[in-house]
Design a protein around this motif. Structure first.
Motif, PDB file in Angstrom:
ATOM      1  N   THR A  39      36.063  53.914  13.922  1.00 61.10           N
ATOM      2  CA  THR A  39      36.488  55.195  14.480  1.00 61.10           C
ATOM      3  C   THR A  39      36.666  56.194  13.347  1.00 61.10           C
ATOM      4  O   THR A  39      37.315  55.903  12.350  1.00 61.10           O
ATOM      5  CB  THR A  39      37.819  55.051  15.243  1.00 61.10           C
ATOM      6  N   TYR A  40      36.081  57.370  13.535  1.00 60.11           N
ATOM      7  CA  TYR A  40      36.221  58.453  12.562  1.00 60.11           C
ATOM      8  C   TYR A  40      36.706  59.686  13.312  1.00 60.11           C
ATOM      9  O   TYR A  40      36.120  60.067  14.334  1.00 60.11           O
ATOM     10  CB  TYR A  40      34.891  58.745  11.871  1.00 60.11           C
ATOM     11  N   THR A  41      37.766  60.291  12.811  1.00 60.27           N
ATOM     12  CA  THR A  41      38.346  61.462  13.460  1.00 60.27           C
ATOM     13  C   THR A  41      38.317  62.649  12.512  1.00 60.27           C
ATOM     14  O   THR A  41      38.775  62.547  11.371  1.00 60.27           O
ATOM     15  CB  THR A  41      39.802  61.182  13.889  1.00 60.27           C
ATOM     16  N   LYS A  42      37.745  63.719  12.984  1.00 67.55           N
ATOM     17  CA  LYS A  42      37.809  65.006  12.294  1.00 67.55           C
ATOM     18  C   LYS A  42      38.124  66.002  13.401  1.00 67.55           C
ATOM     19  O   LYS A  42      37.243  66.441  14.125  1.00 67.55           O
ATOM     20  CB  LYS A  42      36.498  65.326  11.593  1.00 67.55           C
ATOM     21  N   TRP A  43      39.396  66.275  13.541  1.00 65.95           N
ATOM     22  CA  TRP A  43      39.910  67.008  14.681  1.00 65.95           C
ATOM     23  C   TRP A  43      39.039  68.197  15.015  1.00 65.95           C
ATOM     24  O   TRP A  43      38.653  68.928  14.112  1.00 65.95           O
ATOM     25  CB  TRP A  43      41.345  67.442  14.406  1.00 65.95           C
ATOM     26  N   PRO A  44      38.681  68.403  16.269  1.00 65.11           N
ATOM     27  CA  PRO A  44      39.062  67.642  17.469  1.00 65.11           C
ATOM     28  C   PRO A  44      38.058  66.545  17.816  1.00 65.11           C
ATOM     29  O   PRO A  44      38.110  65.974  18.880  1.00 65.11           O
ATOM     30  CB  PRO A  44      39.046  68.725  18.554  1.00 65.11           C
ATOM     31  N   TRP A  45      37.136  66.272  16.919  1.00 69.91           N
ATOM     32  CA  TRP A  45      36.080  65.302  17.197  1.00 69.91           C
ATOM     33  C   TRP A  45      36.520  63.881  16.864  1.00 69.91           C
ATOM     34  O   TRP A  45      37.211  63.647  15.873  1.00 69.91           O
ATOM     35  CB  TRP A  45      34.830  65.623  16.383  1.00 69.91           C
ATOM     36  N   VAL A  46      36.045  62.933  17.677  1.00 65.22           N
ATOM     37  CA  VAL A  46      36.303  61.511  17.434  1.00 65.22           C
ATOM     38  C   VAL A  46      35.001  60.759  17.676  1.00 65.22           C
ATOM     39  O   VAL A  46      34.451  60.785  18.774  1.00 65.22           O
ATOM     40  CB  VAL A  46      37.401  60.947  18.357  1.00 65.22           C
ATOM     41  N   ALA A  47      34.515  60.110  16.637  1.00 66.05           N
ATOM     42  CA  ALA A  47      33.293  59.308  16.735  1.00 66.05           C
ATOM     43  C   ALA A  47      33.675  57.833  16.733  1.00 66.05           C
ATOM     44  O   ALA A  47      34.503  57.410  15.928  1.00 66.05           O
ATOM     45  CB  ALA A  47      32.378  59.609  15.549  1.00 66.05           C
ATOM     46  N   GLU A  48      33.067  57.073  17.646  1.00 68.45           N
ATOM     47  CA  GLU A  48      33.297  55.629  17.697  1.00 68.45           C
ATOM     48  C   GLU A  48      31.960  54.912  17.731  1.00 68.45           C
ATOM     49  O   GLU A  48      31.037  55.326  18.434  1.00 68.45           O
ATOM     50  CB  GLU A  48      34.096  55.245  18.937  1.00 68.45           C
ATOM     51  N   ALA A  49      31.890  53.831  16.970  1.00 66.47           N
ATOM     52  CA  ALA A  49      30.682  53.012  16.939  1.00 66.47           C
ATOM     53  C   ALA A  49      31.093  51.570  16.708  1.00 66.47           C
ATOM     54  O   ALA A  49      32.092  51.301  16.036  1.00 66.47           O
ATOM     55  CB  ALA A  49      29.758  53.481  15.820  1.00 66.47           C
ATOM     56  N   ASP A  50      30.349  50.654  17.280  1.00 69.20           N
ATOM     57  CA  ASP A  50      30.555  49.236  16.999  1.00 69.20           C
ATOM     58  C   ASP A  50      29.597  48.812  15.906  1.00 69.20           C
ATOM     59  O   ASP A  50      28.419  49.182  15.934  1.00 69.20           O
ATOM     60  CB  ASP A  50      30.320  48.384  18.247  1.00 69.20           C
ATOM     61  N   VAL A  51      30.109  48.048  14.952  1.00 75.80           N
ATOM     62  CA  VAL A  51      29.266  47.442  13.931  1.00 75.80           C
ATOM     63  C   VAL A  51      29.167  45.969  14.303  1.00 75.80           C
ATOM     64  O   VAL A  51      30.171  45.256  14.326  1.00 75.80           O
ATOM     65  CB  VAL A  51      29.843  47.617  12.508  1.00 75.80           C
ATOM     66  N   LEU A  52      27.966  45.552  14.658  1.00 78.22           N
ATOM     67  CA  LEU A  52      27.692  44.167  15.038  1.00 78.22           C
ATOM     68  C   LEU A  52      26.970  43.505  13.871  1.00 78.22           C
ATOM     69  O   LEU A  52      26.007  44.064  13.349  1.00 78.22           O
ATOM     70  CB  LEU A  52      26.845  44.135  16.308  1.00 78.22           C
ATOM     71  N   PHE A  53      27.438  42.340  13.465  1.00 79.72           N
ATOM     72  CA  PHE A  53      26.890  41.734  12.255  1.00 79.72           C
ATOM     73  C   PHE A  53      26.878  40.211  12.332  1.00 79.72           C
ATOM     74  O   PHE A  53      27.624  39.593  13.085  1.00 79.72           O
ATOM     75  CB  PHE A  53      27.686  42.194  11.028  1.00 79.72           C
ATOM     76  N   SER A  54      25.967  39.654  11.555  1.00 74.70           N
ATOM     77  CA  SER A  54      25.866  38.210  11.374  1.00 74.70           C
ATOM     78  C   SER A  54      25.508  37.994   9.911  1.00 74.70           C
ATOM     79  O   SER A  54      25.476  38.938   9.128  1.00 74.70           O
ATOM     80  CB  SER A  54      24.776  37.630  12.284  1.00 74.70           C
ATOM     81  N   ASN A  55      25.194  36.767   9.557  1.00 72.06           N
ATOM     82  CA  ASN A  55      24.762  36.486   8.185  1.00 72.06           C
ATOM     83  C   ASN A  55      23.362  37.006   7.911  1.00 72.06           C
ATOM     84  O   ASN A  55      22.949  37.118   6.761  1.00 72.06           O
ATOM     85  CB  ASN A  55      24.803  34.979   7.906  1.00 72.06           C
ATOM     86  N   ARG A  56      22.625  37.329   8.935  1.00 73.58           N
ATOM     87  CA  ARG A  56      21.229  37.770   8.784  1.00 73.58           C
ATOM     88  C   ARG A  56      21.037  39.284   8.871  1.00 73.58           C
ATOM     89  O   ARG A  56      20.124  39.828   8.286  1.00 73.58           O
ATOM     90  CB  ARG A  56      20.361  37.111   9.858  1.00 73.58           C
ATOM     91  N   SER A  57      21.900  39.970   9.651  1.00 76.61           N
ATOM     92  CA  SER A  57      21.680  41.405   9.858  1.00 76.61           C
ATOM     93  C   SER A  57      22.959  42.072  10.340  1.00 76.61           C
ATOM     94  O   SER A  57      23.937  41.413  10.675  1.00 76.61           O
ATOM     95  CB  SER A  57      20.569  41.621  10.882  1.00 76.61           C
ATOM     96  N   TYR A  58      22.893  43.383  10.387  1.00 78.58           N
ATOM     97  CA  TYR A  58      23.951  44.166  11.010  1.00 78.58           C
ATOM     98  C   TYR A  58      23.316  45.389  11.649  1.00 78.58           C
ATOM     99  O   TYR A  58      22.219  45.801  11.278  1.00 78.58           O
ATOM    100  CB  TYR A  58      25.048  44.557  10.001  1.00 78.58           C
ATOM    101  N   ARG A  59      24.020  45.940  12.626  1.00 79.69           N
ATOM    102  CA  ARG A  59      23.553  47.173  13.244  1.00 79.69           C
ATOM    103  C   ARG A  59      24.758  47.950  13.740  1.00 79.69           C
ATOM    104  O   ARG A  59      25.819  47.384  14.005  1.00 79.69           O
ATOM    105  CB  ARG A  59      22.572  46.912  14.375  1.00 79.69           C
ATOM    106  N   ILE A  60      24.567  49.245  13.846  1.00 77.77           N
ATOM    107  CA  ILE A  60      25.620  50.134  14.308  1.00 77.77           C
ATOM    108  C   ILE A  60      25.208  50.650  15.680  1.00 77.77           C
ATOM    109  O   ILE A  60      24.101  51.149  15.856  1.00 77.77           O
ATOM    110  CB  ILE A  60      25.842  51.288  13.320  1.00 77.77           C
ATOM    111  N   GLN A  61      26.096  50.504  16.639  1.00 77.97           N
ATOM    112  CA  GLN A  61      25.804  50.837  18.030  1.00 77.97           C
ATOM    113  C   GLN A  61      26.763  51.932  18.517  1.00 77.97           C
ATOM    114  O   GLN A  61      27.981  51.821  18.344  1.00 77.97           O
ATOM    115  CB  GLN A  61      25.981  49.572  18.878  1.00 77.97           C
TER     116      GLN A  61
END
Length: 101
Positions: A39-61
């Motif tokens: 979660t990143y907040t820069k008032w009044p904006w709020v961005a949310e993303a999930d970081v999904l990861f394993s030993n092989r890869s990661y991705r931001i959703q």
């Protein structure tokens, strides 16, 4: 995922992700093994993303972009910039860890 980082346990990868994002003010919540909510907040904006990861890869959703909606073309460009910076910071941190192994 850099080869040197592939041998890391998931909790070490999660720590690297959190450390990378914290430098720019992202906050993280552990959701499950292999998933954190950023979660990143820069008032009044709020961005949310999930970081999904394993030993092989990661991705931001995408999760949400509160107060960042634009009338005719999606969300503010700032969301993509912030997430792009997060992605680069994670890659740099994992590379740094991989070269030390």
């Amino acid at each position: 995922m850099p080869p040197g980082a592939q041998a890391l346990p998931l909790n070490a990868i999660e720590l690297a992700i959190v450390e990378a994002g914290a430098r720019r003010g992202w906050r993280f919540q552990h959701i499950a093994d292999g998933q954190v909510r950023a979660t990143y907040t820069k008032w009044p904006w709020v961005a949310e993303a999930d970081v999904l990861f394993s030993n092989r890869s990661y991705r931001i959703q995408y999760v949400s972009a509160k107060n960042m909606e634009r009338s005719n073309d999606g969300v503010e460009r700032a969301y993509n910039r912030w997430v792009g910076n997060l992605e680069r910071d994670i890659a740099a941190r994992l590379d740094q860890i991989a070269t030390r192994r």
